[in-house]
Design an enzyme around this catalytic site. Structure first.
Site, PDB file in Angstrom:
ATOM      1  N   GLU A  46      38.990 -26.893  15.178  1.00 53.34           N
ATOM      2  CA  GLU A  46      37.935 -26.547  16.144  1.00 53.34           C
ATOM      3  C   GLU A  46      36.702 -26.037  15.378  1.00 53.34           C
ATOM      4  OE1 GLU A  46      38.743 -22.766  18.065  1.00 53.34           O
ATOM      5  OE2 GLU A  46      37.653 -23.342  19.877  1.00 53.34           O
ATOM      6  N   ASN A 106      32.095 -26.786  23.628  1.00 49.74           N
ATOM      7  CA  ASN A 106      32.961 -26.708  22.447  1.00 49.74           C
ATOM      8  C   ASN A 106      33.750 -28.016  22.448  1.00 49.74           C
ATOM      9  OD1 ASN A 106      34.875 -26.120  20.511  1.00 49.74           O
ATOM     10  ND2 ASN A 106      35.246 -24.027  21.240  1.00 49.74           N
ATOM     11  N   LYS A 123      36.157 -28.566  25.506  1.00 47.99           N
ATOM     12  CA  LYS A 123      37.151 -27.496  25.759  1.00 47.99           C
ATOM     13  C   LYS A 123      37.045 -26.940  27.178  1.00 47.99           C
ATOM     14  CE  LYS A 123      38.733 -23.193  23.506  1.00 47.99           C
ATOM     15  NZ  LYS A 123      38.465 -22.345  22.307  1.00 47.99           N
ATOM     16  N   GLU A 142      33.010 -16.901  23.536  1.00 46.38           N
ATOM     17  CA  GLU A 142      32.990 -18.323  23.931  1.00 46.38           C
ATOM     18  C   GLU A 142      32.447 -18.499  25.340  1.00 46.38           C
ATOM     19  OE1 GLU A 142      35.913 -21.279  22.787  1.00 46.38           O
ATOM     20  OE2 GLU A 142      37.016 -19.682  21.775  1.00 46.38           O
ATOM     21  N   CYS A 168      42.173 -25.379  20.740  1.00 39.87           N
ATOM     22  CA  CYS A 168      42.568 -23.988  20.545  1.00 39.87           C
ATOM     23  C   CYS A 168      43.245 -23.366  21.775  1.00 39.87           C
ATOM     24  CB  CYS A 168      41.365 -23.148  20.089  1.00 39.87           C
ATOM     25  SG  CYS A 168      41.918 -21.565  19.419  1.00 39.87           S
ATOM     26  N   ASN A 193      40.742 -21.829  16.045  1.00 45.08           N
ATOM     27  CA  ASN A 193      40.227 -20.671  15.296  1.00 45.08           C
ATOM     28  C   ASN A 193      40.860 -19.472  15.987  1.00 45.08           C
ATOM     29  OD1 ASN A 193      37.324 -21.094  13.575  1.00 45.08           O
ATOM     30  ND2 ASN A 193      37.847 -22.729  15.012  1.00 45.08           N
TER      31      ASN A 193
HETATM   32  N1  CDV Z   1      39.208 -20.154  19.656  1.00 45.02           N
HETATM   33  C1  CDV Z   1      40.123 -19.760  20.543  1.00 45.02           C
HETATM   34  O1  CDV Z   1      40.257 -20.344  21.603  1.00 45.02           O
HETATM   35  N2  CDV Z   1      40.845 -18.694  20.211  1.00 45.02           N
HETATM   36  C2  CDV Z   1      41.817 -18.094  21.083  1.00 45.02           C
HETATM   37  C3  CDV Z   1      41.961 -16.622  20.814  1.00 45.02           C
HETATM   38  C4  CDV Z   1      40.781 -15.872  21.263  1.00 45.02           C
HETATM   39  C5  CDV Z   1      43.165 -16.036  21.499  1.00 45.02           C
HETATM   40  C6  CDV Z   1      43.182 -18.748  20.963  1.00 45.02           C
HETATM   41  O2  CDV Z   1      43.793 -19.029  22.001  1.00 45.02           O
HETATM   42  O3  CDV Z   1      43.689 -18.900  19.856  1.00 45.02           O
END
Ligand code: CDV
Length: 313
Positions: A46, A106, A123, A142, A168, A193
């Site tokens: 990501e 994203n 996303k 975000e 993510c 991330n």
């Molecule tokens: N980049 C993300 O989506 N990170 C989230 C964190 C904030 C929990 C994740 O689900 O990994």
């Protein structure tokens, strides 16, 4: 047998001052390794081109927009697409997308082996918050910088397989996986991330974070009989640690390859797409076993509502 060699190209830390060009040089070095291993598809994390900028609170939209790509490919990223075409390798990576209409997403893209973009995902499950949060150890903005994705959970026929993407936080939601599962997905590419510590609970460290990540990915892969490739941006970015742990998971939910470092690292696995068929035809044969007449709440109710309390006595 339909086999693809899949690479998961984990990236180590990218600091605020690191240029896109320097990151692309690192990505190309991983692609060189992937070419030597005979990879058909390489998945990057990501927001692969920059630091994880949503940890920084910004009020000036012009400053925010410096983290976004207005075109893909652009001058800095063109070498990635050239590499695809020259070496016959498909890629997937995430970036912050600013559309001509001014929308911020994203985003992840998927190419074929000529470097043509065949799939785009924006996303949908955006974690975090909109305003500066004094209660957190660090920010996760975000919801401030991105709009929820507007493309749904697509899948694409690519390299002879049915491929999907998510990003993510999406991996933690069974709805993400099932939406792709219902379209026959055979390989899900996802980047992340994930901070190594929970900004709202200091006792939750890397061990728990890795466990929850793997739990979600393994369950999603198993319950939808699909391969999953989950790729971290890892390492310590300007003092903020991100967990590593990139993995490739088979359609039975088993981890078949795992990154061992917190830095730039390529892991790979020869994936038999036909291995998805057993699960799809038996325990997760959706057409035979799903009972959609009982699933209405999933799309009609967003938050949990317990029944009213009453006196049991
Ligand atoms: N980049 C993300 O989506 N990170 C989230 C964190 C904030 C929990 C994740 O689900 O990994």
């Amino acid at each position: 047998m339909r086999e693809l060699v899949i690479g998961a190209a984990q990236l180590g830390a990218i600091n605020k001052d690191d240029s896109r060009e320097s990151v692309v040089t690192r990505m190309l070095a991983l692609l060189d390794q992937a070419a030597l291993r005979g990879c058909d598809l390489v998945v990057f994390p990501e927001l692969a081109l920059t630091t994880f900028f949503p940890r920084w609170y910004m009020e000036d939209q012009a400053e925010v927009d410096t983290w976004f790509e207005r075109e893909m490919p652009g001058p800095a990223t063109q070498p990635l697409f050239d590499f695809c075409r020259e070496h016959g390798i498909a890629i997937s990576f995430g970036y912050a997308e600013l559309t001509p209409e001014g929308h911020h997403f994203n985003t992840s893209i998927l190419t074929d082996k000529t470097g043509r973009i065949v799939g785009k995902y924006r996303k949908i499950h955006l974690p975090g918050h909109v305003e500066f949060d004094t209660e957190r150890d660090f920010q996760h903005l975000e919801k401030r910088y991105f709009e929820p994705g507007d493309l749904g959970f697509g899948v694409w026929r690519n390299l002879g397989a049915v491929m999907g993407m998510c990003i993510c936080n999406d991996r933690r939601w069974p709805e993400t996986w099932r939406m792709m599962g219902l379209q026959g997905v055979e390989l899900v590419a996802l980047g992340y991330n994930t901070p190594s510590v929970n900004s709202q609970n200091r006792t939750e460290g890397e061990r728990e974070r890795l466990f929850h990540s793997e739990l979600s990915i393994q369950a999603g892969a198993y319950q939808n009989a699909t391969w999953a490739v989950a790729v971290a941006k890892a390492g310590v970015e300007d003092g903020f640690p991100l967990m590593a742990g990139s993995i490739i998971v088979d359609p039975n939910g088993f981890v078949v390859a795992r990154a061992e470092t917190n830095g730039d690292e390529l892991i790979s696995h020869r994936c038999d797409l036909d291995a998805c068929q057993f699960g799809k035809r038996t325990i997760f044969d959706f057409a035979r076993h799903r009972r959609i007449e009982h699933y209405g709440l999933i799309t009609s109710r967003t938050g949990a509502e317990a029944p009213p309390e009453h006196d049991d006595a």
